[in-house]
Write an enzyme that holds these catalytic residues in place. Structure first.
Site, short mmCIF file in Angstrom:
data_model
loop_
_atom_site.label_atom_id
_atom_site.label_comp_id
_atom_site.label_asym_id
_atom_site.label_seq_id
_atom_site.Cartn_x
_atom_site.Cartn_y
_atom_site.Cartn_z
N LYS A 293 -5.82 12.88 4.07
CA LYS A 293 -5.65 11.75 3.14
C LYS A 293 -7.01 11.36 2.56
O LYS A 293 -8.01 11.40 3.26
CB LYS A 293 -5.04 10.55 3.86
CG LYS A 293 -4.85 9.35 2.92
CD LYS A 293 -4.03 8.23 3.54
CE LYS A 293 -4.83 7.30 4.40
NZ LYS A 293 -4.11 6.06 4.76
N ARG B 270 2.76 3.14 7.34
CA ARG B 270 2.31 3.61 8.65
C ARG B 270 1.45 2.55 9.33
O ARG B 270 1.34 2.48 10.55
CB ARG B 270 1.66 4.98 8.58
CG ARG B 270 0.39 5.17 7.76
CD ARG B 270 -0.78 4.46 8.29
NE ARG B 270 -2.03 5.15 8.09
CZ ARG B 270 -3.20 4.56 8.06
NH1 ARG B 270 -3.30 3.22 8.14
NH2 ARG B 270 -4.30 5.26 7.93
N GLN C 56 -0.56 -5.24 3.03
CA GLN C 56 -0.36 -4.88 4.45
C GLN C 56 0.50 -5.92 5.17
O GLN C 56 1.28 -5.60 6.07
CB GLN C 56 -1.70 -4.71 5.18
CG GLN C 56 -2.68 -3.75 4.53
CD GLN C 56 -2.09 -2.40 4.19
OE1 GLN C 56 -1.30 -1.84 4.95
NE2 GLN C 56 -2.46 -1.86 3.04
N ASP D 224 -3.04 -17.57 3.36
CA ASP D 224 -3.87 -16.68 2.55
C ASP D 224 -4.86 -17.59 1.83
O ASP D 224 -4.51 -18.72 1.47
CB ASP D 224 -3.03 -15.90 1.52
CG ASP D 224 -3.80 -14.73 0.88
OD1 ASP D 224 -3.50 -13.57 1.20
OD2 ASP D 224 -4.72 -15.00 0.07
N GLY E 94 -7.02 -5.95 9.36
CA GLY E 94 -7.93 -6.00 8.22
C GLY E 94 -9.26 -5.31 8.46
O GLY E 94 -9.81 -4.68 7.55
N ALA E 95 -9.78 -5.43 9.67
CA ALA E 95 -11.11 -4.85 9.93
C ALA E 95 -10.99 -3.35 10.12
O ALA E 95 -10.50 -2.88 11.14
CB ALA E 95 -11.72 -5.50 11.17
N ASP E 96 -11.42 -2.61 9.10
CA ASP E 96 -11.33 -1.16 9.17
C ASP E 96 -12.56 -0.50 8.55
O ASP E 96 -12.50 0.63 8.09
CB ASP E 96 -10.04 -0.66 8.51
CG ASP E 96 -10.00 -1.01 7.03
OD1 ASP E 96 -10.88 -1.77 6.58
OD2 ASP E 96 -9.12 -0.51 6.31
N SER F 222 -6.42 -2.16 14.84
CA SER F 222 -6.04 -0.96 14.09
C SER F 222 -7.10 -0.63 13.06
O SER F 222 -7.49 -1.49 12.27
CB SER F 222 -4.70 -1.25 13.38
OG SER F 222 -4.53 -0.37 12.29
N1 LIG Z 1 -5.96 -0.92 9.83
C1 LIG Z 1 -5.45 -0.16 8.89
O1 LIG Z 1 -4.89 0.90 9.13
C2 LIG Z 1 -5.51 -0.62 7.45
C3 LIG Z 1 -4.73 0.01 6.48
C4 LIG Z 1 -4.77 -0.46 5.18
C5 LIG Z 1 -5.59 -1.53 4.85
N2 LIG Z 1 -6.37 -2.11 5.82
C6 LIG Z 1 -7.23 -3.26 5.53
O2 LIG Z 1 -6.39 -4.40 5.43
C7 LIG Z 1 -6.99 -5.36 4.55
C8 LIG Z 1 -5.96 -5.84 3.57
O3 LIG Z 1 -5.46 -4.78 2.78
P1 LIG Z 1 -4.30 -5.05 1.71
O4 LIG Z 1 -3.92 -3.73 1.17
O5 LIG Z 1 -3.26 -5.93 2.31
O6 LIG Z 1 -5.13 -5.89 0.64
P2 LIG Z 1 -4.59 -6.99 -0.38
O7 LIG Z 1 -5.70 -7.22 -1.35
O8 LIG Z 1 -3.26 -6.62 -0.89
O9 LIG Z 1 -4.39 -8.30 0.53
C9 LIG Z 1 -5.44 -8.98 1.18
C10 LIG Z 1 -5.13 -10.46 1.14
O10 LIG Z 1 -6.13 -11.15 1.91
C11 LIG Z 1 -6.46 -12.35 1.23
N3 LIG Z 1 -7.79 -12.78 1.69
C12 LIG Z 1 -8.99 -12.28 1.33
N4 LIG Z 1 -9.96 -12.93 2.00
C13 LIG Z 1 -9.35 -13.86 2.78
C14 LIG Z 1 -9.81 -14.83 3.69
N5 LIG Z 1 -11.11 -14.99 3.93
N6 LIG Z 1 -8.91 -15.61 4.30
C15 LIG Z 1 -7.59 -15.47 4.06
N7 LIG Z 1 -7.08 -14.56 3.20
C16 LIG Z 1 -7.96 -13.76 2.58
C17 LIG Z 1 -6.39 -11.99 -0.23
O11 LIG Z 1 -6.22 -13.16 -1.03
C18 LIG Z 1 -5.18 -11.05 -0.28
O12 LIG Z 1 -3.98 -11.75 -0.56
C19 LIG Z 1 -8.21 -4.66 3.94
O13 LIG Z 1 -9.36 -5.07 4.65
C20 LIG Z 1 -7.93 -3.19 4.18
O14 LIG Z 1 -9.13 -2.45 4.27
C21 LIG Z 1 -6.33 -1.68 7.10
#
Ligand SMILES: NC(=O)c1ccc[n+]([C@@H]2O[C@H](COP(=O)([O-])OP(=O)(O)OC[C@H]3O[C@@H](n4cnc5c(N)ncnc54)[C@H](O)[C@@H]3O)[C@@H](O)[C@H]2O)c1
Length: 332
Positions: A69, A113, A141, A163, A229-231, A302
């Site tokens: 990927k 996933r 997510q 949010d 979120g932390a990745d 994760s």
């Molecule tokens: N662990 C994993 O496998 C995995 C997979 C995909 C994405 N991620 C991570 O997950 C996170 C979110 O991805 P997503 O696709 O949902 O993004 P997204 O942009 O669709 O959603 C993120 C949300 O977080 C909100 N946000 C930002 N900063 C904030 C804060 N300080 N307090 C509260 N809300 C806040 C934003 O307004 C937004 O609505 C990213 O950091 C991404 O790298 C992790």
């Protein structure tokens, strides 16, 4: 040699959260039993664009599934370009000759996933009577995380949604209310993180934050955290004091230690490897216990594993062939 091409839209029609959870659970087990090849993901940082790109190859030896990927994370994409934060492409490879079986959109697969991983983690780590969910972050997510928890628990009493962006939390609530009519008794937006966390059974964090959002003083015994979120290096969502009270389960030690919820506290010496209980695959394979008491605080961190993508891409490919979805191309 024909390669199947599948668009994001086509992929989306083909997958259900139940089957992805089953596949991700079995992929975790394969990792626990050391039957996978999966080098830690490689990162390229586009600092001037506040984004990054990752490459994630894997091979599940017993299942004979292999994929690569390519995925980005650009948190400013929605506001700047009207594009998702995360976008991905997956190549499913035939392990016997290296030929590309399929090339497909991987954005929905990534979301599914990742949600599935949260569901599997909750199955082994959260209390079986969990009914109140707190969401911190209401983006892409957060949607599949909730889908997996609903699949696991059937019904939920309460979902609280925080949010930083008010319209994101409100549109999440109205969308989810419609999607899961009858499965969630009460879902509402909250104005502060602590209102999502206090008294919740499971808290799911899905923001790109680089500073802790969930504070230790709000956290009671028995809670489970899915930290999604932390990745990437420097990202964190939990007060490190929570980690010091918790049974911590990572998806992969190497990835988690440099980019998961534990990366910042580890680099500052606030926790050490001794604080990490297990990888989720060890728990799923029965090599280590998950939750052992209702009072434990459990944390799943994760980072996202390439094997999760590979098994989900494999389901997508097989279902597409069965249903005649997509088109083929002599790519190589
Ligand atoms: N662990 C994993 O496998 C995995 C997979 C995909 C994405 N991620 C991570 O997950 C996170 C979110 O991805 P997503 O696709 O949902 O993004 P997204 O942009 O669709 O959603 C993120 C949300 O977080 C909100 N946000 C930002 N900063 C904030 C804060 N300080 N307090 C509260 N809300 C806040 C934003 O307004 C937004 O609505 C990213 O950091 C991404 O790298 C992790």
């Amino acid at each position: 040699m024909k390669t199947l091409l599948l668009t994001e839209k086509e992929v989306k029609q083909l997958l259900s959260i139940d089957e992805v959870m089953e596949a991700v659970e079995s992929a975790f087990k394969e990792k626990g039993l050391k039957r996978v090849q999966m080098p830690a993901k490689l990162y390229i940082f586009y600092e001037k664009y506040e984004g990054d790109l990752r490459v994630m190859p894997s091979y599940l030896e017993k299942k004979d599934i292999s994929a690569v990927k390519v995925v980005n994370v650009h948190p400013n994409n929605p506001s700047k370009y009207g594009l998702p934060t995360v976008m991905a492409t997956i190549i499913l490879v035939d392990p016997k000759n290296g030929a590309p079986l399929a090339l497909m959109g991987g954005t929905w697969i990534t979301a599914m996933r990742t949600g599935a991983a949260g569901g599997v983690a909750a199955k082994y780590l959260a209390r079986k009577d969990s009914k109140i969910i707190g969401l911190v972050g209401a983006g892409v997510q957060a949607r599949t995380q909730l889908a997996a928890l609903i699949s696991l628990y059937g019904e939920l009493d309460e979902v609280r949604v925080y949010d930083i962006n008010q319209s994101a939390r409100e549109s999440y609530v109205s969308e989810v209310k419609n999607t899961y009519r009858g499965k969630i008794k009460n879902i509402f937006p909250v104005e502060e993180v602590k209102d999502a966390v206090k008294g919740a059974d499971i808290v799911v964090t899905t923001t790109p934050s680089r500073k802790p959002l969930v504070m230790n003083e709000w956290v009671e015994e028995g809670i489970h955290f899915n930290c999604i979120g932390a990745d990437a290096p420097g990202k964190e969502e939990l007060d490190p004091s929570i980690l010091r009270r918790s049974k911590i389960v990572v998806d992969d030690w190497e990835q988690a230690s440099h980019s998961g919820e534990i990366n910042v506290p580890l680099s500052r010496g606030l926790i050490t490897r001794e604080n990490i209980w297990a990888e989720i695959g060890e728990v799923v394979a029965g090599l280590k216990e998950g939750r052992t008491s209702p009072d434990e605080i459990t944390v799943f961190t994760s980072t996202g594993l390439a094997i999760q993508d590979a098994v989900t891409a494999d389901i997508t490919y097989r279902k597409a062939l069965e249903k005649g979805v997509g088109r083929t191309l002599e790519l190589v």
